[in-house]
Motif scaffolding. Structure first.
Motif, PDB file in Angstrom:
ATOM      1  N   VAL A  23       0.845  -1.196   0.000  1.00 18.18           N
ATOM      2  CA  VAL A  23       0.000   0.000   0.000  1.00 18.18           C
ATOM      3  C   VAL A  23       0.882   1.248   0.000  1.00 18.18           C
ATOM      4  N   ALA A  24       1.823   1.319   0.932  1.00 17.09           N
ATOM      5  CA  ALA A  24       2.660   2.511   1.096  1.00 17.09           C
ATOM      6  C   ALA A  24       3.465   2.836  -0.164  1.00 17.09           C
ATOM      7  N   ARG A  25       3.856   1.833  -0.908  1.00 21.30           N
ATOM      8  CA  ARG A  25       4.708   2.052  -2.091  1.00 21.30           C
ATOM      9  C   ARG A  25       3.931   2.048  -3.412  1.00 21.30           C
ATOM     10  N   LEU A  38      -4.348   2.008   5.232  1.00 18.51           N
ATOM     11  CA  LEU A  38      -3.532   1.518   6.353  1.00 18.51           C
ATOM     12  C   LEU A  38      -4.237   1.738   7.687  1.00 18.51           C
ATOM     13  N   ALA A  39      -4.958   2.840   7.828  1.00 13.36           N
ATOM     14  CA  ALA A  39      -5.707   3.077   9.067  1.00 13.36           C
ATOM     15  C   ALA A  39      -6.780   2.011   9.246  1.00 13.36           C
ATOM     16  N   SER A  40      -7.408   1.607   8.162  1.00 10.62           N
ATOM     17  CA  SER A  40      -8.420   0.556   8.280  1.00 10.62           C
ATOM     18  C   SER A  40      -7.773  -0.769   8.689  1.00 10.62           C
ATOM     19  N   TRP A  41      -6.553  -1.005   8.209  1.00 12.20           N
ATOM     20  CA  TRP A  41      -5.835  -2.222   8.602  1.00 12.20           C
ATOM     21  C   TRP A  41      -5.459  -2.167  10.077  1.00 12.20           C
ATOM     22  N   ALA A  42      -5.102  -0.983  10.568  1.00 15.04           N
ATOM     23  CA  ALA A  42      -4.677  -0.840  11.964  1.00 15.04           C
ATOM     24  C   ALA A  42      -5.858  -0.906  12.930  1.00 15.04           C
ATOM     25  N   SER A  43      -7.040  -0.701  12.429  1.00 17.01           N
ATOM     26  CA  SER A  43      -8.238  -0.677  13.261  1.00 17.01           C
ATOM     27  C   SER A  43      -8.423  -1.980  14.037  1.00 17.01           C
ATOM     28  N   ALA A  60      -8.777  -9.720   2.855  1.00 16.05           N
ATOM     29  CA  ALA A  60      -7.347 -10.031   2.706  1.00 16.05           C
ATOM     30  C   ALA A  60      -7.125 -11.536   2.815  1.00 16.05           C
ATOM     31  N   GLN A  61      -6.086 -12.009   2.156  1.00 11.45           N
ATOM     32  CA  GLN A  61      -5.780 -13.432   2.158  1.00 11.45           C
ATOM     33  C   GLN A  61      -5.093 -13.882   3.440  1.00 11.45           C
ATOM     34  N   GLY A  62      -4.362 -12.984   4.078  1.00  4.41           N
ATOM     35  CA  GLY A  62      -3.636 -13.376   5.273  1.00  4.41           C
ATOM     36  C   GLY A  62      -3.539 -12.242   6.266  1.00  4.41           C
ATOM     37  N   ALA A  63      -3.048 -12.565   7.436  1.00  8.84           N
ATOM     38  CA  ALA A  63      -2.875 -11.573   8.504  1.00  8.84           C
ATOM     39  C   ALA A  63      -1.465 -11.002   8.462  1.00  8.84           C
ATOM     40  N   VAL A  64      -1.338  -9.780   8.963  1.00  5.29           N
ATOM     41  CA  VAL A  64      -0.033  -9.120   9.054  1.00  5.29           C
ATOM     42  C   VAL A  64       0.126  -8.552  10.460  1.00  5.29           C
ATOM     43  N   PRO A  65       1.354  -8.468  10.947  1.00  2.00           N
ATOM     44  CA  PRO A  65       1.582  -7.878  12.276  1.00  2.00           C
ATOM     45  C   PRO A  65       1.236  -6.392  12.281  1.00  2.00           C
ATOM     46  N   ILE A  66       0.620  -5.940  13.351  1.00  2.00           N
ATOM     47  CA  ILE A  66       0.260  -4.534  13.490  1.00  2.00           C
ATOM     48  C   ILE A  66       1.498  -3.647  13.414  1.00  2.00           C
ATOM     49  N   ASP A  67       2.633  -4.140  13.890  1.00  2.00           N
ATOM     50  CA  ASP A  67       3.876  -3.363  13.820  1.00  2.00           C
ATOM     51  C   ASP A  67       4.254  -3.036  12.372  1.00  2.00           C
ATOM     52  N   GLU A  68       3.971  -3.947  11.444  1.00  3.64           N
ATOM     53  CA  GLU A  68       4.276  -3.693  10.036  1.00  3.64           C
ATOM     54  C   GLU A  68       3.313  -2.665   9.448  1.00  3.64           C
ATOM     55  N   VAL A  69       2.063  -2.681   9.917  1.00  2.00           N
ATOM     56  CA  VAL A  69       1.102  -1.667   9.477  1.00  2.00           C
ATOM     57  C   VAL A  69       1.573  -0.294   9.948  1.00  2.00           C
ATOM     58  N   PHE A  70       1.966  -0.207  11.222  1.00  2.00           N
ATOM     59  CA  PHE A  70       2.453   1.069  11.760  1.00  2.00           C
ATOM     60  C   PHE A  70       3.735   1.523  11.058  1.00  2.00           C
ATOM     61  N   ALA A  71       4.618   0.591  10.734  1.00  2.00           N
ATOM     62  CA  ALA A  71       5.855   0.951  10.033  1.00  2.00           C
ATOM     63  C   ALA A  71       5.545   1.526   8.652  1.00  2.00           C
ATOM     64  N   ALA A  72       4.582   0.945   7.964  1.00  2.00           N
ATOM     65  CA  ALA A  72       4.189   1.467   6.654  1.00  2.00           C
ATOM     66  C   ALA A  72       3.591   2.861   6.794  1.00  2.00           C
ATOM     67  N   MET A  73       2.802   3.069   7.838  1.00  2.00           N
ATOM     68  CA  MET A  73       2.232   4.400   8.080  1.00  2.00           C
ATOM     69  C   MET A  73       3.335   5.416   8.382  1.00  2.00           C
ATOM     70  N   ASP A  82      10.922  14.448   4.662  1.00  2.00           N
ATOM     71  CA  ASP A  82      12.230  14.635   4.026  1.00  2.00           C
ATOM     72  C   ASP A  82      12.130  14.830   2.511  1.00  2.00           C
ATOM     73  N   GLY A  83      10.909  14.984   2.018  1.00  2.00           N
ATOM     74  CA  GLY A  83      10.724  15.294   0.611  1.00  2.00           C
ATOM     75  C   GLY A  83      10.753  14.105  -0.316  1.00  2.00           C
ATOM     76  N   ARG A  84      11.009  12.911   0.217  1.00  2.00           N
ATOM     77  CA  ARG A  84      11.015  11.722  -0.631  1.00  2.00           C
ATOM     78  C   ARG A  84       9.583  11.376  -1.018  1.00  2.00           C
ATOM     79  N   SER A  85       9.457  10.590  -2.040  1.00  2.00           N
ATOM     80  CA  SER A  85       8.156  10.108  -2.462  1.00  2.00           C
ATOM     81  C   SER A  85       8.198   8.591  -2.513  1.00  2.00           C
ATOM     82  N   LEU A  86       7.151   7.960  -1.984  1.00  2.00           N
ATOM     83  CA  LEU A  86       7.055   6.505  -2.075  1.00  2.00           C
ATOM     84  C   LEU A  86       6.383   6.087  -3.375  1.00  2.00           C
ATOM     85  N   GLN A  87       5.966   7.047  -4.148  1.00  2.00           N
ATOM     86  CA  GLN A  87       5.269   6.716  -5.396  1.00  2.00           C
ATOM     87  C   GLN A  87       6.230   6.460  -6.512  1.00  2.00           C
TER      88      GLN A  87
END
Length: 87
Positions: A23-25, A38-43, A60-73, A82-87
């Motif tokens: 999602v983030a990238r 991502l907020a809906s995933w963290a809910s 979704a097909q599988g579960a992911v750790p909440i820590d990975e959701v927060f890291a993506a956020m 820092d001006g970077r773009s994930l797009q």
């Protein structure tokens, strides 16, 4: 008939993402859309029963750790500061 299954995927477009960083990238999603997904995933609504540190978004097909959701956020925030773009 499998029409209902297809309609479910269409009504939940985030179900096609396998990981929060997918999602983030994603190159064509606006940052606000990425945050909303991502907020809906963290809910808590996406929490896996008896596994509060895991999230499984609807469709979704599988579960992911909440820590990975927060890291993506956080990566969205880091890109903004820092001006970077994930797009």
């Amino acid at each position: 008939m499998r029409i209902g299954a297809t309609q479910g995927k269409e009504s939940q477009p985030f179900a096609r993402f396998l990981h929060p960083f997918d999602v983030a990238r994603h190159p064509s999603l606006e940052p606000e859309v990425k945050r909303a997904i991502l907020a809906s995933w963290a809910s808590d609504r996406s929490a896996v029963k008896n596994q509060p540190a895991m999230r499984r978004p609807p469709g979704a097909q599988g579960a992911v750790p909440i820590d990975e959701v927060f890291a993506a956020m956080r990566s969205l925030d880091d890109a903004r500061t820092d001006g970077r773009s994930l797009q």
